[in-house]
Every structure is written in C-alpha cells, then in structure tokens.
Design a protein around this motif. Structure first.
Motif, PDB file in Angstrom:
ATOM      1  N   HIS A   1      29.588  34.170  -2.003  1.00  0.00           N
ATOM      2  CA  HIS A   1      28.724  35.436  -2.730  1.00  0.00           C
ATOM      3  C   HIS A   1      29.815  36.611  -2.580  1.00  0.00           C
TER       4      HIS A   1
ATOM      5  N   ARG B   1      29.088  29.446   1.822  1.00  0.00           N
ATOM      6  CA  ARG B   1      28.233  30.316   0.988  1.00  0.00           C
ATOM      7  C   ARG B   1      28.589  31.712   0.917  1.00  0.00           C
ATOM      8  N   MET B   2      28.897  32.167   1.938  1.00  0.00           N
ATOM      9  CA  MET B   2      29.309  33.607   2.428  1.00  0.00           C
ATOM     10  C   MET B   2      30.576  34.000   1.143  1.00  0.00           C
TER      11      MET B   2
ATOM     12  N   HIS C   1      17.858  15.269  -9.693  1.00  0.00           N
ATOM     13  CA  HIS C   1      16.938  15.594  -8.662  1.00  0.00           C
ATOM     14  C   HIS C   1      15.590  15.701  -9.408  1.00  0.00           C
TER      15      HIS C   1
ATOM     16  N   SER D   1      21.732  35.189 -12.449  1.00  0.00           N
ATOM     17  CA  SER D   1      22.489  36.532 -12.186  1.00  0.00           C
ATOM     18  C   SER D   1      24.060  36.575 -12.384  1.00  0.00           C
ATOM     19  N   ILE D   2      24.617  35.720 -11.943  1.00  0.00           N
ATOM     20  CA  ILE D   2      26.070  35.370 -12.105  1.00  0.00           C
ATOM     21  C   ILE D   2      26.200  35.127 -13.700  1.00  0.00           C
TER      22      ILE D   2
ATOM     23  N   TYR E   1      26.820  27.226  -7.126  1.00  0.00           N
ATOM     24  CA  TYR E   1      25.379  27.486  -7.154  1.00  0.00           C
ATOM     25  C   TYR E   1      24.758  26.603  -7.834  1.00  0.00           C
TER      26      TYR E   1
ATOM     27  N   GLU F   1      23.975  23.555  -5.563  1.00  0.00           N
ATOM     28  CA  GLU F   1      23.067  23.878  -4.520  1.00  0.00           C
ATOM     29  C   GLU F   1      21.824  24.129  -5.232  1.00  0.00           C
ATOM     30  N   ARG F   2      21.587  24.309  -6.257  1.00  0.00           N
ATOM     31  CA  ARG F   2      20.307  24.553  -7.180  1.00  0.00           C
ATOM     32  C   ARG F   2      19.697  25.843  -6.702  1.00  0.00           C
ATOM     33  N   TRP F   3      20.612  26.977  -6.620  1.00  0.00           N
ATOM     34  CA  TRP F   3      19.895  28.225  -6.513  1.00  0.00           C
ATOM     35  C   TRP F   3      20.080  28.928  -7.772  1.00  0.00           C
TER      36      TRP F   3
ATOM     37  N   SER G   1      18.154  31.339  -9.267  1.00  0.00           N
ATOM     38  CA  SER G   1      17.986  32.831  -9.264  1.00  0.00           C
ATOM     39  C   SER G   1      19.502  33.359  -9.258  1.00  0.00           C
ATOM     40  N   LEU G   2      20.168  32.944  -8.296  1.00  0.00           N
ATOM     41  CA  LEU G   2      21.580  33.532  -8.123  1.00  0.00           C
ATOM     42  C   LEU G   2      22.278  32.985  -9.396  1.00  0.00           C
TER      43      LEU G   2
ATOM     44  N   VAL H   1      31.404  36.421  -5.773  1.00  0.00           N
ATOM     45  CA  VAL H   1      30.787  36.943  -6.931  1.00  0.00           C
ATOM     46  C   VAL H   1      30.747  38.541  -6.968  1.00  0.00           C
TER      47      VAL H   1
END
Lengths: 1133, 118
Positions: free
Chosen positions: A453, A449-450, A714, A493-494, A482, A485-487, A489-490, A456
């Motif tokens: 990030h 994940r890092m 999901h 933004s991407i 992402y 992972e179902r994030w 918001s991130l 990105v």
C-alpha cells in the motif's frame, strides 16, 4: 530564516545534555604535554566515563555576560517562552566549571612569582564569569611524582599558600603529575570535575526555582513554562533524568494551560513539541516505551486541532508530520538499542502518519499558495540578528504577546511571504522519503500488504512529481501482489495511475498492456470508461495518437501529445510482444487437449477457446499454438488471415477472426503424432495471438502454457461448485468458466489387436518342468510383422526368485542353473490376419511360493490415420501368477526288528529304516523308482530294492518302503552318524512319455549309534505248540576286550514250563559267545509272554537287563494242541 | 458505528465490502486490505498454539489515526448480527460459496450497522 528544515527540531534539543567544563591554560597546538593531557580528556571516551563535554578555551576567554539579576518581576512582562539561544548557551557557552591548568612544581625556584601569576590568571577568569555561579579550579601540571599526602611538608604549606592567594578552597586545587599514568590521573580529575559540575547545576536549579515566588499567574504564565523547562534541562545536565522527566511533564501541562490565540499558536505548539520530544526521549531511555507512546498519543490528541491561522494551515500539517517523524526516529533508535517492537506497534506507523500529514501539507500548500504573488519587499521574515529571539515566534512581530497582531498590514505581508516560501518546498521528495522509511519498517515487521500500500502511495507521489519512470517501476512491482490477492478494486486504481504514466511518457507497450488489463474483466471500471480506453487502444493499434487520459495535468498532457506524434511518425519498433503471465486482459484464452492421452493411431485434438471481455468486438490477424518438443506440429495449430489495417473498425461477427464481446469462440486443431513421440508428453508452451497488422502497430499477445490468468483458476473452481454448471448447456455456448485448461497430453502406443492366451495346470510342482502353453492369435486387419515373445519370470520381483526359477523352450531335459529366468525376444515371425501360433514354455521352480510370469508380445504394423500411413509398434502383456508346491512329503523313521521306535541304534545290531512318501500334489504322481544311497557309516543287510517302483499316487495317498540296515562299530562308544540320501524319481502322470523324470533327493536324518558291551539274541522257532517242546537258544556275546562276569536267571512263567539253567553265573572271554539252551514247554495257547531272562553285568551295572531284553523277543504265538491223527488223516485223505 | 464493513474469504479476497458513501471508498479498501497482515499473523500464531480453542474474535487489529480496525474470523454482539446474516447468505441454496455476496438482506443489515450518511 525560512528553510526546508524550519520544522526540524534544533540539534541542541535532540542531543543528550552533558555537563560543560571549560579547560584553560592549555596550549594544545604547540605544547606536547598539553596536547597529551587534552587527548586523554577527549579522545576515545568510553561509555563508562562521566558525561562531560570538554572544551579548551583561552585563559582570557570572554564568557557570555550575565544579565543583572532582576530583583522584582512586578512590572516585567515576558516576551516569549524560551529564547532560541538558551539551550545552546548552557550546553556550549556557559561552563559549569572552568579549570585553569598551570605548570608549577612545589619546589619551583621562583615559586613566589609563579604563585602570583597563577593568582592573576584565576582572577581574569573570575572577572569574566562575573555574576555566574560557575566554579573555578586550578590544576598544577608537575614534572615530579608527588610524595604520598602528608609527607611532603613543603607541598602542603605551598598548596595552602596558593589556595589563599587564588581564593580557592582546597577541594579546587589539583595536582597533575606528568608521568606514565596520565590517563589514570585524568580519570580521577574528571570525576572530581563532574562533582563540581553537578553542584553547579544543582545551584542553578535552586536559582531558577527561587524565581517562582515572585511570579503571578496572570502576567507570568509564560515564565512558569520557561522555568519548568529550564529546571528540567538543568536536571538533564546534572544527569538526573528521573527528575528531568518529572519537570518536563509539568512544563508540558503548563504549555497547554497557556491562553491560546492565533498569534501565539505556533509558539505554543513549538514548545509543546519540544517538551514532548524530551519526555518521549527520556521514556525510551528509561525503557518505558509504553509511557512514551501514551505521551505521544496525548500530545497528538491535544495538538491535532490547534491549527492556528487558516491561511497557514500547511504549517500545522508540516508540524504534525514532523512530530510523527521525530517520534518514529526515537522509536527506531530505541529498537536499535535493544527494544522489541511488534507488528501492530512499530515505527512504520509513525512514518506512515508523518507521510500522510506531508501529503495533507502538499495539498493545502497547492490550494493556498496557488495565487501568483511576488515575494514581498522588504522581506518581512528578516530580523536584525538574522534569527528569532524566541522559539515559534513570527519575525515581523517578535516578542508580541497580545491577542491581536500589532499591524494587520504587516501580518498580511508576512503570511504572503510564508506562502510564497511554501511553494518552493519539495513536498513530493519529503513524502517519498517518509514513505520509504515506513516501507522499510513494515518490511521488517511482516506487513506485506501495508508495504504494498505504501509503495502504491510512493508510486502515486512519483507520478505527481512527474517522475513517471520511477512511478511505473513501483506500481508495476506491487501490481502482481494485488492481482494474486484478487483485490480488483485496488488493482484497477493502480492500473489507472500506471496507464496515465505510460500515456504521459508515450510508452506504447506499457500503454497497450495497461489498457488491455483495464478493459479486461478483472477491472472494476464502468463500461463507458472501458469503452473509452478500448477506443484509445484501437487508435494506438492503428498507429494513431490516443486521446489524453482524464485527470492528467493539462500541460503534461499537451507534452504527451507531442511525444505520441513523434512515436507515430517514427518507423520501426511497431511490433510488441506482450507476455501475459497471470495478467488478465481484454481477451481470455484457454487451451485444452481433449484427452490427457492419445493413442498413436488417433489424431491429437486440441481446442482453443477465446473470449473477449471488452465492450467492443476485437479482430485479430493470427492465432497460433506452440507445442513442446515438436516444431513439426505447430503448423497444424495456426489460424491466419491477411487483413488490412482499415478492416479493424468494421468487423463482421460471423468471421472467424473476430471476437464478439461476451461470446466464447472455439477453435479446433487436429494432428497426427509421430511414432517417435510415443511415451512422450506434448505440452502447450504458448498461445500467441496477433492484434493489429504489420502495416500499423502489431501486438503479439503471448500466453504461457494453456492460457488462463490470475483469476481463471479460482473461477474454474467456483464454476465447478456452482449449481449453474449442473444445468445442461448446448455445446456451442459452452460455459466459459467450466472450460478447464489441459495444457499437456501423453502420446501412448496403439491398442494391440492380438490375443494372448495361456493354458497350464497349476499349481507347479517344485523341480518339475512345468509346461505353460502360450497361444497368440492376431486379430489385426493387416500383417503383424516381426512378432516377438518375451516370456518368463516378470522382472522386478524378489531377487531370490530369479535364482530359483529357470525357463526353457525345450521340455525334454531338466533345467539347470545355466538357464535364465526370462527369455527375451523369442522370434515368432509374421502373423497373417487371424493366424494363430502356439508356444510351450517350460518352467522349473526350485522353491515353493507364488511367482508372477510375464508374456509380452510385441509387433509392428502399419495403419492409417487422417489419411497418412503410420507405423505403429504394438505390444500386449499378459501376466499370470503361478503357485509352486512340493509334490510329496517324505517321512522316515528308524525302528527295531520288532518295529519298535528307536531313539538310537546299536553297533552291529540290525534295525529297520522306514520311509513314507505322502503325495501333496493335486495331480496324480507316477513314482518311477526310488533308491537309497547309504552313507559309509551304514550298511544294508540285503541288496536294497525299490519297493515303490511304478506306483501311482493320488492326492493324499502314501507309499512306504522298509530297509534292513546295520551300523558298523563306531570310534567312541556313542556318536551321531549320517544315514545317507533317499532318491525318488517321479513325474506327473499327465505328462507325456518322453517328459524328463524328476529326481527328488531327500537327505536322511542323522542317527545316534551306541556300542553295547553285551549282545544277546535268541534263536527260536516262529511259533510253539501247546505241550510240545520249544527249544530256545540264547546267544550271549561279549563285545568288549575284557572278561565279563554275567549273571543270568530265568523268571518262572505260568505259561511255560522249562528245562535249563534257572540261575547261572558265567564268565565270557573277550569277543567270545556263550550259548544257552532252554527247552520251553508251552502250557497255554495264543500269544504268550516268554519267561523273562534277566541278565546283569557285574562290570557294567549301567547296562540293565531291560536294555538287553529289547534285543530278545518278548512273546511267541502258541498254537493249540493239534490233532495230529486227524491232521494225518486229512493229509492222507 | 461502523464506516466500513467487509467480509473476506479465507483466500484473502473480498466477498463483500461496503463503506459509507460520503468518503473515499478506495481508502477504506486499502485499510481493510492492509489489516489482513495482522489477521494473517494472528491466525497463524493461534494455529500454532491451540487450534481447537481458537478465539474467533480477533479484537482490535490496529489503530489508524482516524479509525479502529477490528477483526473477526467468522463467531461479540455487533459481529453476531453480521455473522447471523452471513449464515443466512451461506444457507441460500443459490449462493455458491466463494462468490461475492450480492444479497439485499445482507446489504440492509450492513447498512443498519453503518454510520448513517446524512
């Protein structure tokens, strides 16, 4: 001076300091011997050799001049902390030792002249090193191998004289014989040099330490730092890293004790950075990484707030970035040398932080250097020497140490020059390089994940650097992480950045894709933003130029508008296929077959659900579902309407092709499967939806399989758990979430309308022809054609069962092994509606146990579905489990003529064989006959006849037979012989008259036959009468080839009187028989024991009287005395 | 005091995430997301050793330059408050486990734990 590498640490700081030794008097270019010596010093130096850096210098080399020693520091005010040239001077310019090489043998003919020449050369070097503590040594290159010490008197004398002439101590004169063992001599030499060098650096440390007493804390603060740093550096040169670390630590704390103000902040930070670097480096070298990390954290905490001049804040962030980067480098280097890092403590974090400061620097630079100012002339950054005198000082006021700048105007111009320079720094490049370093590290330490990030951030940096292609490549790569992972918001933004990139490049397909996803439900954008994006999307679909994305650089946006206009005017390439693998867009699609399987005669039904998540209605021009294996079906699964470009904007909600936001729309498809697809799977391979038209731009959305995206599975699970799903919902407003995708269905054969019935009487008896009656009745409305029956043992059972089971249709004869276990495809012909046929199947089971029998009826028929005739193949299976049991149990035993149980039989002595047949069948059994087949070792005494012929046995009943048999003589006295076989012919009582008779063969057991030497048998009437003579004749047979002496006696009995020999001794010839006659006279009525006859054989003591007695009757029935007269009278009467 | 509080589902997606409104929300989202690397690693390491006596409080996940990230797998005192409130949310019969948390009570409790925006 100001270069992009201004913030890089100087190489002389980063290298490992090694003692510097200068070699003179060597001509490495033209003299082969000198070349070989030099190579031995410097080529292929291994790690185990002493750390010295060698340099060849000419004999008359000018060493840096030593300044005159200061005798007092009273009026001295230092101008800076550390001179820029100092480290380099001691690493590369001022040697610890100068070695003079000179070719001279002890027995040189012109010794005197040579000695004085050498002394002159030494003197030249000494003069050049005036004022320094540098040692001088002389090495004599000799052609001859020296004699062991003490033996060569000339040598020792001349050595002493040379030392004297050159003013050298004996320890500084060396001899280098130029022989085979050059490298060995060189290693010894350099070890000696190393000792001299260490002594030199030790005296240097002492020299610097001695200054301390002259210093005072008010004016000489800078010198305290300088001296500690120098001591530490000399310690490093001395290879005393423990003390070096100690002095650097002191230097570090002294740096922070200095009075700080805006003008010297940079100098202090620079020196703090240098010292910190040295400390961290040594800690890693000492394998104490935690100390290194702690020092670095302390360093950052102390320096973070020391920003210095606000107008040059970017310098601070640049410096911070460099601090983190160089620490990351040190850490990484230590790992390469064997240190283990962990997930939460690895160089990646430092590179990441370095990148963060680089980003800050960029922002500050953009903010502070925005004004249009020309680079000032004359250049305030120029110095006389072209370099600074002290580390971290300003070019326009070098050596200035007071709080206020000497000249405010100069200061202003200087800052301006720095700001202008900063503009030219390729910030993005620096940031991306640092981020990519960090990415490499996090990849290594399991931080996906890092890593994403940072990627990105790299993508965003590329976007800022206007390298949109690279930006999109990176962003596109991480997007799916992402998404899964179902994030959201991130992801949103991407996607926003990606959309701007594709807009600025006028990349139509990407623009459409990202817009669609941003409008979709996974996006966390506000409704008004979605609305704006959708309007742009509609414009693009109509082949118009979209509005610029907000937050875009105005100049770039303008360029993009031009690009878009070009795209619009360009014909072709207006058809795009967008594959939506897990990507959630403005439309959602779910397709499902109504059932996981369909019968061939039922039409296959398929529902397709579409839902728009966008703020405005969407209109599409074509929808089609593609199915696997049959292109034939696809024609049934299309919704199409020709619509014109301008219609897009005025959709009518009731129209089939228009999707209203938030509403679910269902499309039903129906088709009849092909006969050849029976048993096959039909899958939805893709759902295609066409937006736009061929006139404008046309976008084909392609969902793989039955639709769905990263979120839908999901959501389906959540919906299934939700309390809301339990409420009743009208079919028309079917809840979207509860629709599950069913992307495949099986085509299965039509349900047969035929009945198969079996009638039989279980259990089956082993070996019998067991009859199973199959009746097949058609309940079809049309003719069942070509009916075929497959009957017999169901395949797939134990292989032994196949061997022991036979099936036939002919019940008149018994099966043998040539018959199969399964009869396939017995043709029955056509069956009219309602017609019934019967078939009898005969099964012969050799072994007992359960068996599964299969009755498979197959036929074809024609039916109609959806108005078309289809030919269906139907089949019906019926299975039955039949147990096989034995019909009866046969028991047999051997008994004597007295019906006594026999363990063994005797040669030529008659005995009886008794057989019992016990019925175990639940059905009555008809015993047709029985037969005894004797082995040659046994003969029947009379013609054996079946005594059980035509006997009917009910369950549990028993039929017995008895046969009188005898055994002919056997070879050896005793042996086991075969008895023969017992054949029982039988059938079920219930079976028809012409049913075959089953013959069951029972093998009789073996029996032991024994030869006896003497045989006795008695001849006596069947009964006696009281007081009437009863003659008994005993026959004694000698069955041996020897004369036998026999002793015989008769024991007295209460029941009899007798006449005859009471005790006698006989001699019987071989094979002869002796007869003994007794007249018994019974005294009592009833069963009486006969007087015991004792026989003993003198030759065969083993043959006891007891054994022989078994052949004789033991008792006789004695009738009471009759009334003969009465009897006679009665007879007479 | 906390600047950002997030409740993460076992499938690693956010059930609830809130940060102080004064700062860049996105940055906190990224910080929470990246710290899941450490959570994942810690949980898998624990799972191997001792599944039963697993320590729910994961401690300091990793220090960033400005903040410290602590992890807690659903049972310390700051976390106890959060956990109790989370339990209340889960006890709500109208809450479907796995859905994002939209509860005023939970919001209020989280606000109390956060740095107060002036």
């Amino acid at each position: 001076m100001m270069s992009p590498t201004q913030w890089d640490l100087p190489p002389e700081l980063c290298c490992r300091p090694m003692a510097f030794v200068a070699l003179t008097g060597l001509d490495v270019t033209y003299n082969a011997i000198h070349r070989a010596i030099w190579d031995a010093f410097c080529a292929n130096r291994r790690a185990d050799r002493v750390p010295i850096s060698f340099k060849v210098l000419p004999g008359d080399h000018e060493y840096p001049k030593c300044r005159t020693k200061r005798t007092s520091y009273e009026w001295y005010i230092p101008k800076g902390i550390l001179k820029t040239g100092w480290m380099n001077k001691h690493l590369n310019l001022v040697p610890a030792l100068v070695v003079l090489f000179y070719e001279l043998d002890w027995d040189d003919p012109v010794w005197k002249e040579k000695q004085s020449e050498c002394a002159t050369k030494v003197e030249i070097v000494r003069t050049s090193l005036q004022g320094r503590n540098t040692k001088v040594a002389v090495v004599l290159i000799q052609k001859k191998t020296p004699l062991p010490p003490g033996e060569d008197l000339v040598a020792s004398e001349r050595a002493a004289s040379l030392c004297n002439a050159c003013d050298l101590s004996g320890k500084s004169l060396f001899v280098l014989p130029h022989t085979d063992h050059l490298v060995g001599y060189i290693i010894r030499l350099e070890n000696a040099f190393y000792e001299h060098a260490q002594t030199y650096y030790y005296t240097e440390i002492r020299r610097v330490k001695s200054h301390k007493e002259f210093l005072n804390k008010t004016t000489h603060q800078l010198l305290f730092v300088r001296h500690q740093f120098k001591i530490a550096f000399f310690s490093e040169l001395k290879q005393d890293t423990q003390n070096a670390l100690k002095y650097y630590r002191t230097a570090y704390s002294l740096v922070h004790e200095l009075r700080t103000h805006e003008t010297n902040m940079l100098e202090i930070k620079t020196m703090a950075g240098f010292t910190n670097y040295k400390i961290c480096r040594l800690c890693f070298q000492h394998n104490t990484p935690l100390d290194a990390i702690a020092q670095f954290r302390k360093h950052i905490d102390l320096c973070k707030k020391k920003i210095g001049s606000a107008e040059l804040a970017f310098e601070h962030t640049a410096w911070m970035s460099k601090q983190f980067q160089s620490f990351g480098d040190l850490f990484d280097e230590a790992i390469k040398l064997g240190l283990t890092a962990i997930q939460t403590q690895n160089p990646g974090f430092y590179y990441q932080q370095a990148a963060y400061y680089a980003q800050e620097r960029k922002q500050q630079a953009a903010h502070m250097c925005a004004h249009e100012v020309r680079y000032p002339t004359p250049d305030p950054l120029e110095t006389l020497s072209g370099a600074l005198d002290f580390y971290g000082q300003r070019a326009w006021r070098q050596g200035h140490q007071s709080i206020d700048p000497p000249d405010a105007e100069k200061e202003k111009v200087g800052i301006q020059a720095l700001q202008v320079k900063e503009k030219d720094v390729p910030h993005s490049e620096l940031i991306i390089a640092l981020l990519s370093n960090a990415v490499a590290q996090f990849k290594k330490y399991k931080c996906p994940r890092m890593k994403s990030h940072l990627m990105v951030q790299m993508g965003e940096e590329y976007y800022h650097a206007k390298d949109y292609t690279k930006a999109l490549k990176l962003l596109d790569y991480v997007m799916c992480d992402y998404r899964t992972e179902r994030w959201w918001s991130l992801l949103t933004s991407i996607l926003g950045t990606a959309l701007r990139c594709s807009y600025l490049m006028a990349h139509v397909k990407d623009y459409i894709t990202y817009s669609m996803e941003l409008i979709g439900r996974a996006s966390t954008l506000w409704e008004d933003q979605k609305s704006r994006i959708e309007k742009n999307l509609i414009k693009v679909l109509m082949n118009e130029v979209p509005e610029a994305e907000p937050d875009c650089d105005p100049a770039s946006a303008k360029a993009a508008q031009a690009l878009w206009s070009d795209r619009v005017s360009l014909a072709g390439s207006n058809r795009f296929t967008i594959e939506l693998l897990n990507v959630g867009i403005l439309l959602q699609c779910k397709a499902r077959f109504l059932s996981p399987s369909f019968h061939l005669d039922d039409p296959v039904q398929l529902h397709l659900y579409l839902k728009a998540d966008c703020p405005h209605p969407v209109r599409f021009s074509k929808l089609c579902v593609s199915l696997s294996n049959q292109v034939l079906y696809n024609q049934f699964c299309v919704v199409e309407e020709s619509c014109k470009s301008q219609d897009i904007l005025e959709p009518l909600s009731q129209e089939n092709m228009c999707l209203v936001p938030g509403k679910t729309r269902k499309y039903s498809f129906k088709f009849v499967a092909k006969t050849e697809d029976v048993g096959k799977k039909i899958e939805i391979t893709a759902v295609d939806l066409m937006l736009g038209t061929d006139n404008g731009r046309c976008v084909l959305l392609n969902w793989r399989g039955g639709g769905g995206d990263a979120a839908s599975s999901h959501e389906a699970i959540q919906a299934a758990r939700s309390f809301r799903s339990r409420g009743r919902v009208p079919e028309q407003h079917a809840q979207w979430d509860t629709v599950s995708i069913q992307a495949s269905t099986m085509i299965i054969s039509r349900v047969p309308k035929i009945s198969v019935q079996l009638s039989h009487k279980p259990p089956a008896l082993s070996n019998e022809m067991y009859c199973i009656c199959v009746s097949i009745q058609s309940n079809e409305k049309t003719v069942a054609k070509d009916v075929k029956l497959t009957a017999g043992l169901k395949p797939g059972q134990d292989a032994n069962l196949t061997q022991s089971t036979q099936v036939t249709l002919n019940g008149l004869e018994v099966c043998d092994e040539s018959h199969p276990a399964l009869l396939p495809d017995i043709a029955i012909g056509d069956l009219q509606p309602g017609e019934k046929v019967e078939k009898s199947l005969y099964v012969c089971c050799v072994t007992t146990g359960p068996r599964i029998f299969l009755f498979h009826v197959a036929y074809t028929m024609t039916t109609q579905a959806e108005g078309t005739d289809i030919t269906c193949k139907c089949h019906k299976d019926e299975t039955v489990t039949i147990e096989t049991v034995v019909p009866f149990d046969v028991a047999m035993k051997f008994v004597s003529t007295k019906f006594e149980h026999l363990e063994r039989v005797y040669v030529d002595v008659p005995f009886l064989l008794m057989t019992d047949i016990l019925s175990a069948s639940p059905w009555p059994l008809h015993l047709v006959s029985s037969q005894l087949l004797l082995a040659p070792t046994m003969v029947a005494l009379d013609e054996p006849q079946s005594q059980v012929e035509h006997v009917v046995l009910q369950t549990g009943e028993c039929a017995s037979e008895c046969f009188s048999l005898q055994c002919p003589p056997v070879l050896n006295g005793t042996s086991s012989v075969a008895s023969g076989q017992y054949l029982i012919s039988w059938k079920r009582c219930s079976s028809c008259a012409d049913a075959p008779v089953v013959t069951t063969v029972v093998t009789l057991s073996h029996v032991m036959v024994e030869t006896i030497p003497l045989y006795v048998h008695a001849e006596l009437p069947s009964f006696g009468r009281v007081r009437e003579s009863l003659p008994v004749r005993y026959h004694i047979q000698n069955r041996t080839g020897l004369v036998q002496d026999v002793e015989m006696s008769v024991e007295p009995s209460d029941a009899f009187m007798f006449s005859g020999l009471k005790q006698v001794r006989l001699r019987i010839l071989p094979g002869a028989e002796h007869e003994m006659l007794y007249n018994f006279y019974p005294l009592m009525a009833g069963y009486q024991n006969l007087p015991l006859l004792n026989i003993s054989l003198l030759r065969f003591p083993t043959v006891s009287g007891q054994l022989l007695r078994r052949f004789l009757p033991s008792r006789i029935f004695v009738k009471p005395q009759g009334r003969q007269a009465e009897d006679a009278s009665i007879a007479a009467a | 005091m906390a600047v950002c509080i997030a409740v993460i589902a076992k499938e690693n997606y956010p059930l609830y995430i809130r940060s102080v409104p004064t700062q860049n929300e996105l940055k906190f989202h990224y910080t929470v997301h990246t710290s899941l690397d450490v959570v994942e690693e810690k949980i898998s390491a624990v799972g191997k050793a001792m599944a039963d006596q697993r320590e729910l409080y994961l401690g300091l996940l990793y220090p960033t330059e400005d903040y410290k990230v602590y992890g807690y797998v659903t049972n310390s005192k700051m976390f106890r408050k959060l956990h109790n409130s989370f339990t209340d949310v889960m006890c709500n019969p109208f809450y479907n486990p796995g859905d994002t948390i939209q509860s005023k009570a939970f919001d209020g409790m989280v606000s109390a734990m956060m740095v107060q925006a002036s």
